[in-house]
Design a protein around this motif. Structure first.
Motif: not given
Length: 171
Positions: A121, A149, A151, A156, A166, A169
Motif C-alpha cells: 500500500l 504498508e 505509512e 490508507r 497490513s 509497516k
C-alpha cells in the motif's frame, strides 16, 4: 517473525528518490512466505470471504496462495488488453497522468464478500480502483489487505471507507 529483516530495500529504484521494497526475498524464504500467508489468512478468517481479488502482478503472488489457504476462489485484476472475455474497467489518476485496470465482468457475483489483496500500500490508487470495480459488479468489499504498508505516503486515507490491514509497516 521479523519480516523487515527479510524484505530487501533497493534505493533509487525504479527512479531516483524511491526506496523500493522488494518482496522476492520473502517469497523465496519458505518460512517467511508461509508466515506472511498465515498472518493474512488469520486476519480474514472471521470475515466470511467468498473470493480474493488481486491486482497485477504482485497481488497475484500474495492473493492466489491466500485464496488457497482460505479455500476460496481467486480473481486477477489486469492491465488493459490482458483479459480475453468481457470486462469492466476503472481509470484512475496518477501523479502524472492516468492508469487503468480491468476485471472480467463475470468475476464477481452480486452479494459476494470480497477481500482485495496486494503486496504493498502506497498511494492506494490501485486498491481503490479495484474496490470500485468489485462494487460495480455488485460485490461487497469486506477487507483490503497488504503485506507492506508505506505509512508516510498515507494511502490508507483514500481507503478510509474500507477495512484495511497490513502486516508490515514502514514509516
Amino acid at each position: 517473525m521479523d519480516f523487515k529483516s527479510k524484505i530487501r530495500s533497493i534505493l533509487d529504484f525504479p527512479k531516483k528518490g524511491i526506496n523500493f521494497r522488494d518482496i522476492t526475498t520473502v517469497l523465496k524464504d519458505k518460512e517467511a512466505f508461509h508466515e506472511c500467508i498465515k498472518q493474512m489468512a488469520d486476519h480474514l478468517r472471521d470475515k466470511n470471504i467468498d473470493i480474493i481479488v488481486g491486482p497485477e502482478a504482485r497481488g497475484f503472488l500474495i492473493g492466489a496462495p491466500l485464496a488457497y489457504e482460505l479455500g476460496v476462489g481467486f480473481v486477477p485484476v489486469r492491465k488493459p488488453g490482458k483479459l480475453p472475455s468481457e470486462i469492466v474497467s476503472f481509470e484512475y489518476e496518477l501523479e502524472y497522468g492516468t492508469d487503468k485496470l480491468e476485471m472480467h465482468k463475470d468475476a464477481i457475483e452480486k452479494g459476494q464478500r470480497v477481500a482485495i489483496i496486494d503486496d504493498l500500500l502506497a498511494t492506494g490508487g490501485t486498491a481503490l480502483s479495484t474496490c470500485k470495480m468489485v462494487e460495480q459488479l455488485g460485490g461487497e468489499v469486506a477487507s483490503v489487505g497488504f503485506f507492506i504498508e508505506l505509512e508516510d505516503i498515507n494511502g490508507r486515507k483514500i481507503l478510509e471507507d474500507y477495512d484495511v490491514f497490513s502486516i508490515v509497516k514502514f514509516s
